[in-house]
Design an enzyme around this catalytic site. Structure first.
Site, short mmCIF file in Angstrom:
data_model
loop_
_atom_site.label_atom_id
_atom_site.label_comp_id
_atom_site.label_asym_id
_atom_site.label_seq_id
_atom_site.Cartn_x
_atom_site.Cartn_y
_atom_site.Cartn_z
N GLU A 1 0.83 -1.21 0.00
CA GLU A 1 0.00 0.00 0.00
C GLU A 1 0.86 1.26 0.00
O GLU A 1 0.44 2.30 -0.49
CB GLU A 1 -0.94 0.02 1.22
N LYS B 1 -14.12 -0.39 -4.21
CA LYS B 1 -15.26 -0.03 -3.35
C LYS B 1 -16.32 0.67 -4.18
O LYS B 1 -17.51 0.38 -4.04
CB LYS B 1 -14.80 0.91 -2.22
N HIS C 1 8.50 -26.85 -1.66
CA HIS C 1 7.91 -27.98 -2.38
C HIS C 1 6.75 -27.54 -3.26
O HIS C 1 5.95 -28.35 -3.69
CB HIS C 1 7.47 -29.06 -1.38
O1 PA5 Z 1 -3.85 0.92 5.78
C1 PA5 Z 1 -4.96 1.31 5.54
O2 PA5 Z 1 -5.26 2.51 5.60
C2 PA5 Z 1 -6.09 0.36 5.17
O3 PA5 Z 1 -5.63 -0.94 5.00
C3 PA5 Z 1 -7.12 0.36 6.27
O4 PA5 Z 1 -6.52 -0.02 7.48
C4 PA5 Z 1 -8.27 -0.58 5.95
O5 PA5 Z 1 -8.83 -0.25 4.71
C5 PA5 Z 1 -9.35 -0.48 7.02
O6 PA5 Z 1 -9.79 0.84 7.17
P1 PA5 Z 1 -10.60 1.31 8.42
O7 PA5 Z 1 -9.76 1.17 9.61
O8 PA5 Z 1 -10.96 2.72 8.12
O9 PA5 Z 1 -11.83 0.43 8.50
#
Ligand code: PA5
Length: 439
Positions: free
Chosen positions: A289, A424, A310
């Site tokens: 990310e 989303k 394996h």
């Molecule tokens: O690192 C990030 O920002 C994302 O992976 C969020 O943690 C994830 O989408 C969950 O978001 P939230 O805590 O708003 O539900």
């Protein structure tokens, strides 16, 4: 005390001291940008000082909650996804027995996870467990509006209220969310849940050292003071050292950027002990990310050896030369198991007698590294002395700091994740969410 060491000897065929020398000024400037808060995403740098800034009251509150809920919960359900779940799971699964669910004299609640999937069968099976066992819940969402945990919480809230009544249910639910806004914040205020705040300036994937990670880890019976101390000591090292030899985070960021520029677009994080599997999952989110944007970024992948030797071992040895490997190597085990003698030796393994399983595993590790280097794959080795809270605290901070430096060296904003929104929008449109159906 330094417990994380990087070994670069298996990189010598692929990069030299001159490559590191050349990139040194770039990683130093990335470190400066990070610490001065002068780069992109600088409103999400709260994680840098968490190990020293986290208030003692929060830690005390977490310990009180653990005491209050442990006596009446055999199970603790952690609802969250991505950064609101992976850090806690990484630490808990590293520390607990692989067979934790079968432990007869378990003192701490068993942590079960929800909100990280939309599988109907998963929730059906979870409800069957929750019908039988006493439980409490942490619902974790920074935005407070993420669909997966919202759906899970709707289901579990209804279940726990039916099981214990609304008043007792409210005492068994802890919400970890934004200080002011979001649907979860509103529900928690209305229902009177115990609440913890995820600081505005800490993004999801950097939030393991906030209550997001600390509460589930403490609920599982582990020492969060030691975890924080490890992170604190690693912070000192990362912040105060400019030389690559003295600063493992700078060296890691430097090595991966040199290899990326030489065409190694994939990094495989490998372990030789399965309890580190979720460290890899957390690491993949952290780096994927943070760096995968603007058409750039090393693709983080992970394997668990010797299991995956394996299956994927063939590809790593002889497939496309896209990758480099980072072996997360553990020097010592926590327990010992004897290999029994057998006079008949029908299985032909008597030559191993007198060696520990760890010795055999370490030789598998070295044999794998040498084979992969021969197969033209650069291998970096990160060694930790063992697996405990202190070491994991160091490891978490090391990977986080290196990620910030590496992202700025790559010239991306390591602290946003605009790409996560795309699926989303489509999902909301397909499901007819108000405001999306017409788009
Ligand atoms: O690192 C990030 O920002 C994302 O992976 C969020 O943690 C994830 O989408 C969950 O978001 P939230 O805590 O708003 O539900």
């Amino acid at each position: 005390m330094r417990t994380i060491n990087l070994f670069t000897e298996h990189l010598s065929r692929f990069m030299g001291a001159d490559d590191l020398k050349a990139i040194h000024s770039e990683v130093l400037s990335a470190k400066k940008t990070l610490l001065e808060g002068s780069g992109k995403g600088n409103d999400f740098l709260g994680w840098i000082n968490l190990p020293v800034d986290l208030s003692a009251d929060i830690v005390k509150g977490i310990k009180e909650d653990v005491e209050r809920l442990t006596s009446k919960s055999k199970v603790f359900v952690v609802i969250g996804i991505g950064g609101s779940y992976l850090g806690a799971r990484a630490v808990i699964e590293s520390l607990q027995s692989e067979f934790a669910a079968m432990e007869p004299d378990r003192k701490s609640p068993l942590i079960l996870y929800a909100g990280h999937t939309l599988s109907e069968d998963y929730y059906y099976q979870l409800m069957q467990v929750l019908d039988r066992e006493d439980y409490s819940v942490a619902v974790i969402s920074k935005s407070g509006t993420t669909t997966e945990p919202a759906v899970a919480f709707r289901i579990i809230k209804s279940h726990i209220e039916n099981k214990y009544g609304k008043e007792e249910a409210a005492k068994r639910i802890i919400a970890i969310t934004d200080a002011r806004k979001g649907a979860l914040h509103e529900i928690a205020v209305q229902e009177g849940y115990r609440m913890y705040v995820i600081p505005d300036n800490v993004g999801g994937r950097f939030s393991v050292l906030t209550p997001v990670g600390l509460l589930p880890i403490a609920m599982s019976g582990y020492d969060i003071d030691k975890l924080l101390q490890g992170a604190k000591d690693m912070r000192e090292m990362c912040i105060n050292n400019e030389e690559l030899d003295d600063n493992p985070a700078l060296l890691y960021a430097a090595v991966r950027n040199v290899l990326y520029r030489k065409g190694r677009k994939v990094e495989i994080l490998e372990n030789f002990v399965p309890q580190l599997k979720y460290i890899s999952e957390w690491w993949k989110q952290l780096y994927g990310e943070s760096e995968g944007k603007d058409g750039k970024g090393i693709l983080p992948h992970s394997l668990s050896f010797t299991t995956d030797l394996h299956s994927m071992g063939q590809y790593v040895q002889e497939g496309e030369r896209l990758m480099f490997e980072t072996v997360l190597s553990v020097a010592g085990p926590r327990h010992h198991v004897e290999i029994p003698a057998d006079e008949q030796n029908l299985d032909g393994i008597n030559y191993l007698l007198g060696k520990t399983l760890t010795e055999i595993n370490r030789n598998a590790e070295l044999g794998t590294i040498l084979a992969h280097v021969d197969g033209n794959v650069p291998v970096l080795r990160i060694e930790i002395p063992g697996i405990d809270e202190y070491v994991l605290g160091q490891l978490i901070y090391f990977f986080e700091f290196a990620c910030g430096v590496s992202g700025y060296t790559l010239k991306v904003n390591p602290f946003d994740q605009p790409g996560v929104e795309a699926y989303k929008k489509n999902m909301f449109r397909l499901l007819g969410k108000p405001g999306y159906a017409e788009k």
